[in-house]
Write an enzyme that holds these catalytic residues in place. Structure first.
Site, PDB file in Angstrom:
ATOM      1  N   ALA A 415       0.710  -1.185  -0.013  1.00 23.66           N
ATOM      2  CA  ALA A 415      -0.041  -0.043  -0.052  1.00 23.66           C
ATOM      3  C   ALA A 415       0.754   1.249   0.006  1.00 23.66           C
ATOM      4  CB  ALA A 415      -0.723  -0.127   1.198  1.00 23.66           C
ATOM      5  N   CYS A 416       0.310   2.137  -0.795  1.00 28.27           N
ATOM      6  CA  CYS A 416       1.071   3.617  -0.555  1.00 28.27           C
ATOM      7  C   CYS A 416      -0.183   4.589  -0.749  1.00 28.27           C
ATOM      8  CB  CYS A 416       1.801   3.580  -1.808  1.00 28.27           C
ATOM      9  SG  CYS A 416       1.364   3.974  -3.645  1.00 28.27           S
ATOM     10  N   ASP A 417       0.356   5.919  -0.774  1.00 28.15           N
ATOM     11  CA  ASP A 417      -0.673   6.935  -0.757  1.00 28.15           C
ATOM     12  C   ASP A 417      -1.388   6.947  -1.879  1.00 28.15           C
ATOM     13  OD1 ASP A 417      -1.634   9.342   0.518  1.00 28.15           O
ATOM     14  OD2 ASP A 417      -0.773  10.259  -1.164  1.00 28.15           O
ATOM     15  N   SER A 423       3.662   1.704  -4.795  1.00 24.49           N
ATOM     16  CA  SER A 423       3.205   0.228  -4.323  1.00 24.49           C
ATOM     17  C   SER A 423       3.185  -0.785  -5.379  1.00 24.49           C
ATOM     18  CB  SER A 423       1.782   0.532  -3.694  1.00 24.49           C
ATOM     19  OG  SER A 423       0.924   1.232  -4.538  1.00 24.49           O
ATOM     20  N   ILE A 449      -3.917   3.287   0.306  1.00 25.62           N
ATOM     21  CA  ILE A 449      -4.201   3.173   1.738  1.00 25.62           C
ATOM     22  C   ILE A 449      -5.532   3.449   2.042  1.00 25.62           C
ATOM     23  CG2 ILE A 449      -3.827   4.019   4.016  1.00 25.62           C
ATOM     24  CD1 ILE A 449      -1.056   4.067   3.465  1.00 25.62           C
TER      25      ILE A 449
END
Length: 502
Positions: A415-417, A423, A449
């Site tokens: 997960a990333c922003d 990600s 996320i």
């Protein structure tokens, strides 16, 4: 598994700021392709575009190029004007409506788009800010209206009630947007535009790097770029054909200078991974790749500010700008949106910005007497736990111990922003390692996320996003990394997968 201790003081505000920024950027990011299409169409078909100016195609006002580009009638003729006035804000409003309603609801998106139409026709500027307000408001309020008679409609009348409810409420919101919201948003947009003009006229725009560069490494880059700079820059580009605001965050110059400095003066794993990170950052446009290099040595933020200041200053001096957002922030995307009269300025800004960051970072790295050692991993883990506000369930893995899984690991999410750049890259690296180890039944996906659900066995994210990830997936094992591309955590996750099946 995950601990339930309370969050550390001060973490909540930082997380809330990140969440708000992500909410704004998530309305724009899915529609970046439309922005790029508009930018390319503008670059090719307007009166000073590539086709009539450089290739001599359709250089007559009566040609199909002129009619398609809408020469002399930006708001009403051709396709350039209607795209920026109607299509792009409506797409943002639709996306915001789906987010506001929840569950990615098409119903919320439709009402959000209807509500956005009110602020569009109530103004004479591209209404991106209004779309970011009316879209989510339309979706959220439609959900509240639906809840009033949820379960109370007689069988056979559901479609009738739902359709008329959406239509009537959409009409009310459209009128609200036209009468109330459009004057307010227009006033705000005018004041923000005047603020940008003051910064430009007084040569103060480079000082925005003091805010932009630290915010970027705290994972507010998408919020800044797509939530603030893109709407303002698009409005400016619609009036003057280009905007320097598109280059404040997206210019890859400063990050490239930092990674070059690490290549020459770094130590250990940071130095070894810098060349690959430079390629991913500069060509791939994934700026998150260099954030860990700054977080590892926070004093390097001075180098990033120096590079950001320099590249903005050069662009201001040369009156450079882009026609549309450069997304992702790749040098290829930057040049694709650079008009002919800005090529020199943009090129010099990249060179000068990278050189400034390199010079400052080189000095700081040369002065740094600390040695790269294995105990940095322990320090990084402690930092991650302080950001989370609790002990990680896999701290023993990060510091050399072993985590115990009570069930076989089947699903892993990176997960990333925004759920795209870093990600996707991390998931690809981890997926290959897991497949090579023979665990072909384990799925590895990437996701934003904000869209996470508590259905995964393991979640992997950057350590500065760990607190937000833990909120969304409390029952998953959380693994925080500080390097997206070459983290030793990936090998340890493979070991965890094997241990969970023993």
């Amino acid at each position: 598994m995950a601990s339930t201790t309370s969050a550390a003081p001060g973490v909540g505000a930082r997380v809330r700021v990140q969440q708000f920024g992500t909410f704004l950027s998530n309305m724009v990011m899915p529609n970046i392709g439309a922005f790029i299409a508009w930018g390319l169409i503008t670059a090719m078909f307007i009166e000073v575009g590539w086709l009539p100016r450089y290739l001599g195609i359709g250089d007559s006002p009566d040609s199909w190029v002129a009619k398609f580009g809408g020469w002399g009638d930006f708001a009403g003729g051709g396709i350039v004007g209607p795209m920026i006035i109607f299509l792009l804000p409506l797409l943002i409003g639709y996306t915001g409506g789906r987010m506001g309603y929840g569950d990615n609801s098409t119903r919320g998106g439709v009402v959000g788009a209807i509500a956005t139409m009110g602020v569009i026709v109530g103004t004479d500027i591209p209404m991106f800010m209004g779309a970011m307000i009316m879209g989510p408001l339309g979706g959220w309020s439609m959900r509240k209206v639906d809840s009033l008679w949820d379960g109370k409609i007689k069988p056979g009348f559901e479609m009738l009630v739902n359709n008329f409810a959406a239509g009537i409420w959409g009409m009310i919101l459209t009128i609200l947007g036209f009468v109330v919201m459009s004057p307010v948003v227009t006033w705000i947009a005018d004041r923000l535009g005047e603020g940008v003009d003051i910064l430009v006229d007084n040569s103060l725009l480079p000082f925005t790097s003091i805010i932009i560069e630290p915010a970027k490494v705290l994972f507010l880059n998408n919020a800044l770029n797509h939530g603030v700079l893109t709407p303002l820059g698009t409005t400016e580009a619609a009036e003057s054909g280009k905007s320097v605001l598109f280059l404040l965050e997206a210019n890859p110059a400063a990050g490239a200078g930092l990674l070059l400095a690490y290549m020459m003066f770094g130590k250990g794993l940071a130095k070894a991974s810098a060349p690959g990170a430079l390629l991913i950052h500069f060509v791939g446009g994934i700026h998150e790749i260099y954030f860990p290099y700054v977080l590892m040595k926070p004093k390097l933020i001075l180098a990033m500010i120096a590079g950001g200041f320099t590249q903005i200053l050069v662009n201001v001096l040369f009156n450079s700008g882009l026609r549309a957002p450069a997304a992702p922030g790749s040098i290829l995307a930057v040049y694709a949106q650079t008009p002919g009269d800005s090529v020199l300025g943009v090129t010099l800004s990249v060179l000068a910005g990278a050189a400034a960051t390199f010079a400052v970072a080189a000095i700081l790295l040369k002065m740094d007497k600390t040695e790269e050692a294995d105990d940095e991993l322990v320090g990084a883990t402690a930092h991650m736990e302080s950001l989370k506000g609790k002990s990680s369930s896999v701290s023993s893995v990060l510091t050399g111990g072993a985590a115990v899984m009570t069930r076989p690991i089947q699903r892993i999410v990176f997960a990333c922003d925004a759920g795209m750049g870093s990600s996707a890259m991390g998931a690809s690296v981890l997926r290959k390692k897991i497949e090579a180890a023979g665990y072909s039944d384990v799925t590895v996906v990437n996701q934003a996320i904000g869209n996470l659900t508590d259905e995964y066995d393991v979640i992997v994210c950057h350590q500065d996003l760990a607190d937000r990830a833990a909120q969304r997936t409390p029952s998953a094992t959380l693994v925080a990394v500080d390097n997206f591309m070459a983290s030793p955590r990936y090998d340890e996750i493979v070991t965890m997968v094997g241990a969970s099946r023993a």
